[in-house]
Structure formats: structure tokens, C-alpha cells
Design an enzyme around this catalytic site. Structure first.
Site, PDB file in Angstrom:
ATOM      1  N   SER A 164       0.704  -0.979   0.396  1.00 35.29           N
ATOM      2  CA  SER A 164       0.206  -0.279   0.034  1.00 35.29           C
ATOM      3  C   SER A 164       0.633   0.955  -0.020  1.00 35.29           C
ATOM      4  CB  SER A 164      -0.908  -0.077   1.654  1.00 35.29           C
ATOM      5  OG  SER A 164      -2.337   1.272   0.897  1.00 35.29           O
ATOM      6  N   ASP A 205      -9.606  -4.078  -5.829  1.00 29.88           N
ATOM      7  CA  ASP A 205      -8.049  -3.741  -4.811  1.00 29.88           C
ATOM      8  C   ASP A 205      -9.117  -1.728  -3.940  1.00 29.88           C
ATOM      9  OD1 ASP A 205      -6.508  -2.246  -2.888  1.00 29.88           O
ATOM     10  OD2 ASP A 205      -4.713  -3.247  -3.371  1.00 29.88           O
ATOM     11  N   HIS A 262      -7.738  -6.096  -0.270  1.00 29.44           N
ATOM     12  CA  HIS A 262      -6.672  -4.679  -0.506  1.00 29.44           C
ATOM     13  C   HIS A 262      -5.020  -5.705   0.165  1.00 29.44           C
ATOM     14  CE1 HIS A 262      -3.856  -0.805  -0.729  1.00 29.44           C
ATOM     15  NE2 HIS A 262      -4.342  -1.428   0.501  1.00 29.44           N
TER      16      HIS A 262
END
Length: 502
Positions: A220, A441, A469
């Protein structure tokens, strides 16, 4: 402070069974010895999963601190201490070195998350020391704080409905108050918490653990940190995996619209899956969606009592995206929504607390305060009121449930200026970097993966066709094999490899 969709990863998507420690419990890491050294010792203040008896990885965890310059233009000036954690390689096989992790945010504690999620990297741990850290401005590393726990309770519970001028005025006043308290409580570190300085810190960490090159796994927001490191130190990049990538070049409005669409897509997939399996709060997708929207509107005037607290519309609107980060959490989200429609708010409150970093004793981690501090320093953009309203209107058209003005509203009143340096990446001269993007995602939409790959110049794109995610921790065996082969054997995947079945 209105809710904004962040890019937090493990702390929401994987570690739902864990809780974070209070600031009072975070004060006993060993001090460093020598210039640039780390004195490793027992981890006395990290959260262990579910309060269970530590397994082998937890019992061998080591923690320490690394002194780094507050201001890199004055390397001999003031220092801050960066908290680090290590789980030594277990064997068999030759130790490769350290594998440094950043789990997202910006603002997630790498120390806490590594302690909670180390078991997911057992195969990598055979040949790597697993290492993570609290980046500057996070938790133990000069963590950014903004007001009291009562202030945080008030901000995170603020409603986002109705979407009218009165609510916008309240939001603007709240943003200004929040920013002023951040400056009061964390002023010294605020100008220096950005990703560029965090990358410099990471190179100090590489040297301190004795590695000639940085082996890195970023998830991320951690993908932007890795990309910035590779831009600054391309010749020092070892094996680097960037999972659930951000596109650092996007502005606040573009990020807001992309994430709103991503969460709306995940929400629709959740509703379809829920109905297919016999949804507890609606027999059809339309009925289930209508019930969720009714719940949100009802909570504006009738919050649900949860112990001594109240589940507000603001908290519920945070809980729903928190439950969408991983497909593994969908059944819990279904249960929580069903309970809330019956007047029981415990499940949604738990999801909201997991997202905002609120702990059982009522204190907060720095996750919600570190996030804007780093985000606003990482961009010179300070959007006008007209731009914010345009962004909000466009995002609400995409999703009435997830639409908002985004992070720009808070950055507009942030007390220190920002820089665009972290938005420009080019790793020319580095070895191959593996970029992994997921088609389902919600927080880092798939279109950002090929864009980051192209900007790096040395990236190799791997696609995961699936929900959630982050791909590596989805449990997909193909993704894990591709990544493990690269990190352990140096096998670079072919450009365009695809895993999953969505």
C-alpha cells in the site's frame, strides 16, 4: 475532520483479531549504542495476536531504536529515535540478509504489525531476518499527536450526513482545530515526517543491519516509500516487492475519485456475494443496499448505544470501508450490518475502532494523526474551496456512501508546507522491482499498478485477479510462489504474469 479513505493495509485487512497498545505501554525499547547502531533487546511493548502465548517467532522477536537526523540538511543536529523490530531468520538454508517491511498507511506501525502478522511470512523468514519499523511521525518514532483521546473520539465520530453547507462548515472548523492541535502537540517533527525523509531513514536502517543493499517488501503506502527509496538510491536496491501500489503522481482529487470508485466496486462485490450466500440484511442487492443506506441515515438522528459510547453515522461510515479491505472480513461485515439494523452496534464499532486505531482503554494509536501529517507534507498541493467542492460532488456521484472531499480539505489548512518530491519516481539504474496489483483492490485501484511500474522504469508488473487490498496476503498460492521465488531465489517474473481467477 471528515472521514477520508486511506491506504492502510495490514492493520485493517489482516490483523482484525489484534489490538494496539496504549501510549503508556510504549516506553521501554532499548536505546541505541554507538553511531548508527541498534541495541537489540526483548520486545516489551508490542501487541501479540489475540493475547495468545507467543509462538517461536514472537519469542525470538527483538526490538531496538535507531537514531536518525530530524533534519537531514543538518545531519549533526537534533536526532529522533526510530523504533525497529527484527525476527531473526529461522533456517534451514543460507541467510540472505534482512527483508525490511512497510505495511502501509501512511501511519501504520511496522513494529506492531510485524509482531501481529509475522506468521504470514514464515517461508520468507527461513532465509531472511524480518525487519520493520515505525516511520518518523508514527507511534514510537516521534509519533504525531493531535489533542486528547476525547478530541479524537469527537473527530472520528463526526457525521458526514447530511451533505449540506452546515455540515461543510462544521467540517472546515473541525479541520482547522485538528491542524492547530497537531501543530501544538507535534510541531517540531511536522515539517520532517514526509516520505523522502522516511526513505533516508530506511537507508540508515539498511546500513545498521549490515546489508549492502536493501531488500524490501512494501504494501500500500509502503509501495510509494519503496519507490522513493529506489529513486534516491537505485544502486542500493536489492530485491524489492511493491504490493497494492499507489500512483504517487496523482493529485488529491484524482486519488479521491479513484479510491471512491474502488470502494464502491468492492462494496458492490460484497453485496453480490452476500446475496448469493443468503444475505442477512437483504434478499436482493437492491434491498441490501437500501437497508445499508437507511441505517446510515437513521444513525444521524438515532445513534446506537454501545456501552458508554454511541455508534454515530460517522463511525458507521468508517466501519463499512474497513470491512471491505479484505474478502476474509466480508462475513464479519455482513454480521455487523445485520446487527446494527437490529439496534446492536458492537460489530460496526469494532470495525471503526480497528480502522481509527482506538484501543480498548480509549486511547489511540497515531494512525489517524500520522496519516494527514505525512500525506500533507508529501504534496505541495493546497486545493481551493472550489476544487474541494468539485471533487466532493464528483465522488458523491460515484458513491453516495463513500464520496467525500478527500484528504485535500485537511491539507488545505495544514500548518506546514509540503513538497512534491515524493510524487516523482524514477528508479533507473536499479535491478528489477516487482510490482503486484489487484483487480479488486478498493484502496489502491488496479490502474495505479501499471502506472507505477512505468514510472519506475525498472518495474515488472504482476496482476492478481481477486478481491481485497494487497495480493500476497490474500492467500493466493500463485502470487505467493511468484513473490517467494523472486525474494528467495532471485527469479524475476515475466512481464505480465497473472494470478487469481476473478
Amino acid at each position: 475532520m471528515r472521514r477520508v479513505l486511506t491506504a492502510v493495509t495490514l492493520t485493517v485487512a489482516v490483523a482484525a483479531c489484534s489490538s494496539q497498545q496504549s501510549p503508556q505501554q510504549q516506553a521501554t525499547l532499548p536505546s541505541p549504542t554507538g553511531s548508527g547502531g541498534i541495541a537489540w533487546g526483548p520486545c516489551t511493548d508490542v501487541t501479540r495476536p489475540g493475547g495468545q502465548t507467543p509462538g517461536q517467532q514472537q519469542s525470538t522477536m527483538q526490538c531496538g531504536k535507531l537514531a536518525v537526523p530530524l533534519d537531514y540538511t543538518k545531519p549533526d543536529g537534533d536526532k529522533i529515535e526510530m523504533a525497529v523490530i527484527k525476527i531473526p531468520a529461522t533456517g534451514p538454508g543460507k541467510r540472505i540478509g534482512s527483508l525490511v517491511f512497510n505495511f502501509g498507511g501512511p501511519g501504520a506501525s511496522g513494529v506492531d504489525t510485524m509482531a501481529q502478522a509475522a506468521k504470514a511470512f514464515t517461508h520468507l523468514n527461513t532465509q531472511y531476518d524480518l525487519v520493520s519499523f515505525d516511520p518518523r511521525g508514527v507511534q514510537r518514532s516521534a509519533g504525531v499527536r493531535c489533542g486528547s483521546s476525547a478530541d479524537m473520539d469527537r473527530w472520528v465520530s463526526m457525521d458526514t450526513l447530511p451533505n449540506n453547507e452546515e455540515m461543510r462548515a462544521k467540517s472546515q472548523a473541525s479541520n482547522k482545530e485538528f491542524a492547530q492541535l497537531c501543530e501544538r502537540d507535534s510541531g517540531k517533527v511536522l515539517p520532517y515526517v514526509g516520505t523522502v525523509n522516511a526513505a533516508r531513514d530506511m537507508d540508515r536502517l539498511r546500513a545498521a543491519v549490515g546489508d549492502e543493499k536493501l531488500n524490501y517488501f512494501g504494501m500500500s503506502y509502503g509501495t510509494q516509500l519503496g519507490a522513493v527509496y529506489a529513486t534516491q538510491y537505485p544502486k542500493l536496491v536489492g530485491q524489492m516487492v511493491l504490493d497494492a501500489p499507489l500512483d504517487p503522481s496523482v493529485n488529491f482529487e484524482q486519488r479521491n475519485l479513484a479510491q471512491t470508485a474502488g470502494f464502491q466496486q468492492a462494496y458492490e462485490s460484497f453485496l453480490k456475494s452476500c446475496v448469493k450466500d443468503g444475505c442477512a440484511f437483504g434478499k436482493t442487492v437492491h434491498e441490501a443496499d437500501a437497508n445499508v443506506n437507511k441505517l446510515m441515515n437513521d444513525l444521524v438522528t438515532q445513534p446506537i448505544k454501545v456501552g458508554t459510547r454511541e455508534l454515530t453515522q460517522g463511525l458507521a461510515s468508517t466501519a463499512v470501508p474497513a470491512g471491505l479491505y479484505s474478502q476474509l472480513s466480508w462475513p464479519f461485515l455482513e454480521q455487523a450490518l445485520s446487527q446494527a439494523l437490529r439496534g446492536e452496534g458492537e460489530g460496526l464499532m469494532y470495525l471503526a475502532d480497528s480502522y481509527t486505531g482506538r484501543q480498548q482503554d480509549g486511547t489511540y494509536s497515531t494512525e489517524m494523526t500520522s496519516f494527514p501529517a505525512i500525506t500533507c507534507v508529501d504534496s505541495a498541493e493546497r486545493p481551493s474551496e472550489e476544487t474541494l467542492r468539485k471533487s466532493e460532488a464528483a465522488s458523491l456521484k460515484i458513491s453516495p456512501l463513500f464520496g467525500s472531499e478527500g484528504a485535500g480539505g485537511l491539507c488545505r489548512v495544514w500548518p506546514v508546507p509540503g513538497s512534491d518530491q515524493a510524487r516523482h519516481v524514477d528508479a533507473t539504474g536499479s535491478g528489477p522491482i516487482v510490482v503486484v496489483g489487484g483487480t479488486g483492490d478498493p484502496a489502491t485501484p488496479y490502474q495505479w499498478a501499471p502506472k507505477l511500474t512505468a514510472q519506475l522504469k525498472t518495474g515488472t508488473l504482476v496482476t492478481y485477479k481477486g478481491e481485497g487490498h494487497g495480493a500476497y496476503l490474500s492467500g493466493d498460492k500463485c502470487i505467493q510462489q511468484v513473490v517467494d521465488s523472486y525474494l528467495l531465489q532471485g527469479t524475476v517474473p515475466k512481464q505480465g504474469v497473472t494470478c487469481g481467477s476473478k
